[in-house]
Design a protein around this motif. Sequence first.
Motif, PDB file in Angstrom:
ATOM      1  N   ASP A  41       0.810  -1.220   0.000  1.00 48.60           N
ATOM      2  CA  ASP A  41       0.000   0.000   0.000  1.00 48.60           C
ATOM      3  C   ASP A  41       0.841   1.266   0.000  1.00 48.60           C
ATOM      4  OD1 ASP A  41      -2.342  -1.486  -0.048  1.00 48.60           O
ATOM      5  OD2 ASP A  41      -2.435  -1.621   2.140  1.00 48.60           O
ATOM      6  N   TRP A  56      -3.710   4.143   0.741  1.00 50.61           N
ATOM      7  CA  TRP A  56      -4.387   2.896   0.415  1.00 50.61           C
ATOM      8  C   TRP A  56      -4.359   1.891   1.559  1.00 50.61           C
ATOM      9  CZ3 TRP A  56      -6.692   1.740  -4.371  1.00 50.61           C
ATOM     10  CH2 TRP A  56      -6.503   2.700  -5.374  1.00 50.61           C
ATOM     11  N   ILE A  91      -9.065   3.404  -0.989  1.00 50.31           N
ATOM     12  CA  ILE A  91      -8.349   4.641  -0.683  1.00 50.31           C
ATOM     13  C   ILE A  91      -8.934   5.166   0.628  1.00 50.31           C
ATOM     14  CG2 ILE A  91      -7.609   6.883  -1.557  1.00 50.31           C
ATOM     15  CD1 ILE A  91      -8.405   5.939  -4.364  1.00 50.31           C
TER      16      ILE A  91
END
Length: 206
Positions: free
Chosen positions: A56, A116, A121
């Motif tokens: 992420d 993320w 998101i």
Amino acid sequence: MGRRGGTLRPGEEWGRGAPLPTDSLAVQSDADAAALVSEALARGVDPPPIHLEGGDLWRTLGGRQHAVGESDRPVSVVDVDVGILSTETLTRTFVAHVVAGYTWWGRLVAVMNAEWFGRRIVAPGAHPGDGLLDVVEMELDVRQRIEAFRRARSGSHLPHPGIRYSRKPSVELVFERPVPVLCDGVRIGRHRRMCVVLDRTITVSV
């Protein structure tokens, strides 16, 4: 590296173009990056430059898959924050996020250093080099959560009257009872009290 910098200014680029550092170590996930940092700190040395190839944090920094033969391409080199999670029983380093609570009921808190979390998101606009944690806290019923999770795929779940959002260098969390906790996507058991703080910066490339 030193303590967190927090020197990012609006409009500044996310990193600088450069060749891949020769002493960098490649990792495939946020948890692997955090493990490298932890190992270095345990030895009393500065963490090495880390080359992200997934996770992420990688996605937040604009990482993308590259074709075979692109290993000599320029990369984006970024100074990012590293966080420390402390509970009643353990301490963990993280680079992307800490998530505490239950998915479908009760209080759910995401302490984000990255935008993320998986395919969502969760903290739109969060920058892992600005010296601040983005804290997203919700207490929604199941129907509202399903809709919020759906909208989070595009980052459009905020603003929402049932979701509290704040930005701060540290946060303390206290739950009524121990809840599941994920640190960079890894389950670390159930905990009731947590302190999350930004500790230092490291150099990563994507």
